[in-house]
Write an enzyme that holds these catalytic residues in place. Sequence first.
Site, mmCIF file in Angstrom:
data_model
loop_
_atom_site.group_PDB
_atom_site.id
_atom_site.type_symbol
_atom_site.label_atom_id
_atom_site.label_comp_id
_atom_site.label_asym_id
_atom_site.label_seq_id
_atom_site.Cartn_x
_atom_site.Cartn_y
_atom_site.Cartn_z
ATOM 1 N N ASN A 1 8.308 1.721 10.943
ATOM 2 C CA ASN A 1 7.300 2.549 10.281
ATOM 3 C C ASN A 1 6.106 2.737 11.228
ATOM 4 O O ASN A 1 5.075 2.072 11.105
ATOM 5 C CB ASN A 1 6.859 1.902 8.959
ATOM 6 C CG ASN A 1 5.986 2.804 8.121
ATOM 7 O OD1 ASN A 1 5.403 3.759 8.610
ATOM 8 N ND2 ASN A 1 5.889 2.483 6.847
ATOM 9 N N GLU B 1 2.895 -7.679 6.048
ATOM 10 C CA GLU B 1 4.168 -7.456 6.730
ATOM 11 C C GLU B 1 4.405 -5.960 6.740
ATOM 12 O O GLU B 1 4.274 -5.291 5.719
ATOM 13 C CB GLU B 1 5.321 -8.150 5.994
ATOM 14 C CG GLU B 1 5.311 -9.642 6.167
ATOM 15 C CD GLU B 1 5.346 -10.375 4.840
ATOM 16 O OE1 GLU B 1 5.260 -9.720 3.791
ATOM 17 O OE2 GLU B 1 5.435 -11.607 4.859
ATOM 18 N N ILE C 1 0.885 -1.159 0.000
ATOM 19 C CA ILE C 1 0.000 0.000 0.000
ATOM 20 C C ILE C 1 0.922 1.209 0.000
ATOM 21 O O ILE C 1 1.903 1.253 0.745
ATOM 22 C CB ILE C 1 -0.960 -0.032 1.207
ATOM 23 C CG1 ILE C 1 -2.034 1.039 1.091
ATOM 24 C CG2 ILE C 1 -0.224 0.067 2.500
ATOM 25 C CD1 ILE C 1 -3.168 0.870 2.093
ATOM 26 N N ALA C 2 0.654 2.145 -0.885
ATOM 27 C CA ALA C 2 1.516 3.322 -1.011
ATOM 28 C C ALA C 2 0.659 4.559 -1.226
ATOM 29 O O ALA C 2 -0.285 4.533 -2.015
ATOM 30 C CB ALA C 2 2.475 3.148 -2.189
ATOM 31 N N VAL C 3 1.002 5.624 -0.521
ATOM 32 C CA VAL C 3 0.325 6.904 -0.670
ATOM 33 C C VAL C 3 1.397 7.956 -0.934
ATOM 34 O O VAL C 3 2.435 7.972 -0.266
ATOM 35 C CB VAL C 3 -0.491 7.262 0.600
ATOM 36 C CG1 VAL C 3 -1.061 8.677 0.501
ATOM 37 C CG2 VAL C 3 -1.595 6.247 0.815
ATOM 38 N N TYR D 1 -2.573 -0.007 10.945
ATOM 39 C CA TYR D 1 -2.991 -1.408 10.989
ATOM 40 C C TYR D 1 -3.567 -1.777 12.348
ATOM 41 O O TYR D 1 -4.576 -2.484 12.432
ATOM 42 C CB TYR D 1 -1.839 -2.328 10.600
ATOM 43 C CG TYR D 1 -1.341 -2.054 9.202
ATOM 44 C CD1 TYR D 1 -2.233 -1.874 8.140
ATOM 45 C CD2 TYR D 1 0.011 -1.947 8.924
ATOM 46 C CE1 TYR D 1 -1.789 -1.605 6.862
ATOM 47 C CE2 TYR D 1 0.461 -1.686 7.646
ATOM 48 C CZ TYR D 1 -0.436 -1.511 6.617
ATOM 49 O OH TYR D 1 -0.002 -1.236 5.351
#
Length: 156
Positions: free
Chosen positions: A116, A111, A77-79, A123
């Site tokens: 981070n 994972e 997942i990337a923003v 999560y």
Amino acid sequence: MTGAPVLRPLGALDLDRAAAMHGEAFVPFGERGWRRRDMAELLASPGVAGLLLEIDGAEVGMAICRVVADESELITIAVRPAHRRHGAARRLLAAVIDHVRAAGARSLFLEVAADNPAALRLYELSGFCAAGIRSAYFRRGDGPAADAFVMRLDLD
């Protein structure tokens, strides 16, 4: 976020932009950004789906997941940095959860790098629980690798 967010499938014409987003999100951590080919090969795999989040016509984030039998995995997942802390990752994660649940998954794994804290908080607030640790899992350029927490969400 100003305009209404739009979630749509990540398609072949989006691969360059998706690779750029992945790089923007992970290269600053010392990881290798995925290339267009990496994305194409992954999305061509059985059970893999990608989602793209757009706001005001601009791609702000993406997510890739996989469903195999009754288990699923959030692969990435990337923003984009300019759109962080405005709910984009939360929207993408909710869409992934809806997608894998509809595909018959009973659990979702991921994972996340131990270094981070923003991702860990996302999560945890979304109901994921620790399921294990992968030592030195995420490469950090020339520095020491970061551990990964394996997390699980029960979808029942």
